[in-house]
Design an enzyme around this catalytic site. Sequence first.
Site, PDB file in Angstrom:
ATOM      1  N   THR A   1       0.813  -1.205   0.000  1.00 57.29           N
ATOM      2  CA  THR A   1       0.000   0.000   0.000  1.00 57.29           C
ATOM      3  C   THR A   1       0.851   1.262   0.000  1.00 57.29           C
ATOM      4  OG1 THR A   1      -0.123  -0.272   2.374  1.00 57.29           O
ATOM      5  CG2 THR A   1      -1.990  -1.032   1.125  1.00 57.29           C
TER       6      THR A   1
ATOM      7  N   ASP B   1      -1.276  -8.067   6.642  1.00 57.18           N
ATOM      8  CA  ASP B   1      -0.511  -7.971   5.400  1.00 57.18           C
ATOM      9  C   ASP B   1       0.107  -9.321   5.053  1.00 57.18           C
ATOM     10  OD1 ASP B   1      -1.156  -5.389   5.366  1.00 57.18           O
ATOM     11  OD2 ASP B   1       0.885  -4.587   5.376  1.00 57.18           O
TER      12      ASP B   1
END
Lengths: 535, 526
Positions: free
Chosen positions: A102, A400
């Site tokens: 991200t 993640d």
Amino acid sequence: MALAFDEYGRPFIILKEQDQKTRLRGIEAQKANIAAGKAVSRILRTSLGPKGMDKILQSPDGDVTITNDGATILEQMDVDNQIAKLMVELSRSQDYEIGDGTTGVVVMAGALLEQAERLLERGIHPIRIAEGYEMASKIAVENLVHISQKFDFGATNIKPLVQTCMTTLSSKIVNRCKRHLAEISVKAVIAVADLERKDVNLDMIKVEGKVGGKLEDTELIYGITVDKDMSHPQMPKQIEDAKIAILTCPFEPPKPKTKHKVEIDTVEKFQTLRLQEQKYFDDMVQKCKDVGATLVICQWGFDDEANHLLMNRNLPAVRWVGGVELELIAIATGGRIVPRFQELTPEKLGRAGMVREKSFGTTKDKMLYIEHCANSRAVTIFIRGGNKMMIEETKRSIHDALCVARNLIRNNSIVYGGGSAEISCSIAVEAAADKYPGVEQYAIWAFADALDSVPMALAENSGLQPIETLSAVKSQQIKENNPHYGIDCNDVGTNDMRQQDVFETLIGKQQQILLATQVVKMILKIDDVISPSEY
Amino acid sequence: MAIEKIFKDDASEEKGERARMASFVGAIAITDLVKTTLGPKGMDKILQSTGRGHGITVTNDGATILKSLHIDNPAAKVLIDISKVQDDEVGDGTTSVVVLAGELLREAEKLVAAKIHPMTIISGYRMAAECARNALLQRVVDNKENAEKFKSDLMKIAMTTLSSKILSQDKQHFAQLTVDAVMRLKGSTNLEAIQIIKKPGGSLKDSFLDEGFILDKKIGLGQPKRIENAKILVANTAMDTDKVKIYGARVRVDSMSKVAEIEGAEKEKMREKVQKIIAHGINCFVNRQLIYNFPEELFADAGILAIEHADFDGIERLALVTGGEIASTFDNPESVKLGHCKLIEEIMIGEDKLIHFSGVEMGQACTIVLRGASHHVLDEAERSLHDALCVLSQTVNDTRVLLGGGWPEMVMAKEVDELARKTPGKKSHAIEAFSRALVAIPTIISDNAGLDSADLVAQLRAAHHEGCNAGIDVITGSVGDMAELGISESFKVKQAVLLSATEAAEMILRVDEIITCAPRQREDRM
């Protein structure tokens, strides 16, 4: 302000309350937008890579979040500018789609915008820039497929998966025990994965955290934990081979939905009603007992009397369990959620090898562990850590890592990390640029330059000389025709990412490039910004 | 062109050096605040609440001080949080953890000023923390096998913990109290079983541990004041009107006589319930909820002691102590387990009457009655006792013990220093800084005691070079043998201090930007 006049010289009103709005047009608008986009990406730039720094975010209520995760930073940043909001969206969509990278995607978009600004100054039309970017992104994505490698793993051979998760975790604060956490994440994903269909339902992995202890105590539980305790303090704290009745009806007298009244006008009625009430409680408990349940998990509360009856009949029970947890328990134990006592049958009971209550620390904190379930497809990752912010950040990091492992199971292609993929794409794009006639060529070159900015940021954050390092690595890649050279962020001594075992997923990288290009194209196409002015 | 404003109004952003400065300053300010409470000669703080009444708390407990602070600095909030966690997890060392984290940051600030990258400092700190932990692990004493020695270890730990608190005058007395209380738990960490009752009056010395159970309630009127060989039914049931629970039920009458009939039925119902309860063969009935006059009278008639409105914790404890179960239905007297105790009597502490259950079946629970001059003293005494109880109950589970008085810090500092000498590269500066931060703790202890810290710490360091049990003897103001002085600390507490402080320092060091959102607008209710 643009004003139009009719033949008598009276102004037309094109925009309502024109004088209360500010308006930017043409090149001005584009430049302002680019500046805003760049400002956002500059905030994230220092968070990139294993030596990236964290940010403290203070919410409107004064709560503190410390994080390194791009999506979280942007989400909590309370951004007002429209273009900045687009960048926030960009990071969020990368988070939803891939879960990782991200930060990278925003840095990439920022670099593309920066290059576009230069081209705009040279008088190139924004649409042409956008088209050039589009072509270049295609080349880059193709090149990624070209340099990607497939690797094999199975339920037994999880080492490659662990390596990839470690790359993801190495940029977070948890990198102290990244191997431990990476192994936990991979095992969790493997446990819930459907390797045949190549699908992973991450909802089956519950991530729970409790402050106290140390990060190393984080564990993977093949089962479910519930932050509840037994409804009666004297119920047994440990049940082996539990048969679990999962109920969504309260142990309370019925409350019909239709409005009604029970009128009591004689003493007899009063007494029968009383008997009925007693019988009702008795029946409820007896039904649970009859089907052979040894543990009752209920979504609602218990009446005191029912609670004691349960205790008296030696039937441990848990109350006020949340809906999501209830579903997970049902999946894990293979039981069915039963909405009425009448529908309770022995087949609908869930099974678990061990249910136990565990207490923590010096406060009366208890949790219920449901382990060795009939269906081990639901797991829990239980995080411990020194303080609240640490737990929150670990949760995000684990998320993640889980996403990365899932992506690898879906598609087992990888590219090498440490900026090596970007450098290789940049070389490929630059080589291809010359083949395009027309103004787009410049845009394609610019794209190649923008690709370099990710490894550049990596080098900068790691305290290396950015330009020097980048050019050295680039020439090495071309000379040896080997796309595995990247930035040696951790000062290991080699910049061959294959030796350092730094991987990233192919789809993650592809998405980064595609999403960043899309957003930049969108921003470039805006030539008029109309916004209400401050007052 | 001016850069567009991307944040909302009032939101602020601080970058790079400024952000780091802000967090260092905040963290160090917090450290300096609690620093003076460290050690046996540490001072107390008065906290005045801003709420109604401006209530005052006088305390020496780091966690309590920090909890009451209103802080806006994010880094300071991290420190407060670790102190709170330390309190929840091990109960003691709440000041030490903040001071160590603060000292680590103070050292880090110097290193950052000397142009060492925060990431390098972090990796150095990590190595040092690991090394320090190993050093402690090597030097721990575990007396699990030897019950006699272990008990004396517990005594020492309790005395050490209490010595920095208001109870230090009578620490021998209180240490004995807490050790006895914890030993009764038999390894459980459920401190709920230890009840602390505070009664103003008398002096701290008059506090005592009661092996039975004391309930802060009065005995109903006309009921026996003393029962021997009591059979107790612990209940949680409505003893007022006992309304019909079926939804929507209501009474509808058309004449006065009917009202009387229904009332009679209700009364009958209650009488039946009481009869059922009495049929259990009990002579003491304790209920969580209210007992109305009518049933109370019935109980009195039957010669049963009825206690109403015992709170939930009281009920749970009582059930635990007497071995009975908490009952809510009374239809099967044979299957309900009753609680037993030898004697129930009303006792007086100061002016108040309390009910005392002695000779209980399960000796796990017990009651500590605290006496003291004022509420503030009692509150602080309770907090101190809580700390000591927490530490002891944790030590019972993890029996490893260390010496106190700055000894562990010096041991760690020595090992860390040696590691620094062996480590090549910039990290070694960070490792050295870690050892300096560790030494800061004995320095602060001796500073607080008004001693010449530089001299003492230097002596201490020299003594530790040989590897001995030297620590700071605050009473005589010199270096002394901690093993002889009987100053001990729990390994678990020290380890938690070390690890959480390092973690917190690491977290704050990693930050290079602070983004503060606009504070939420509060509606003015005026």
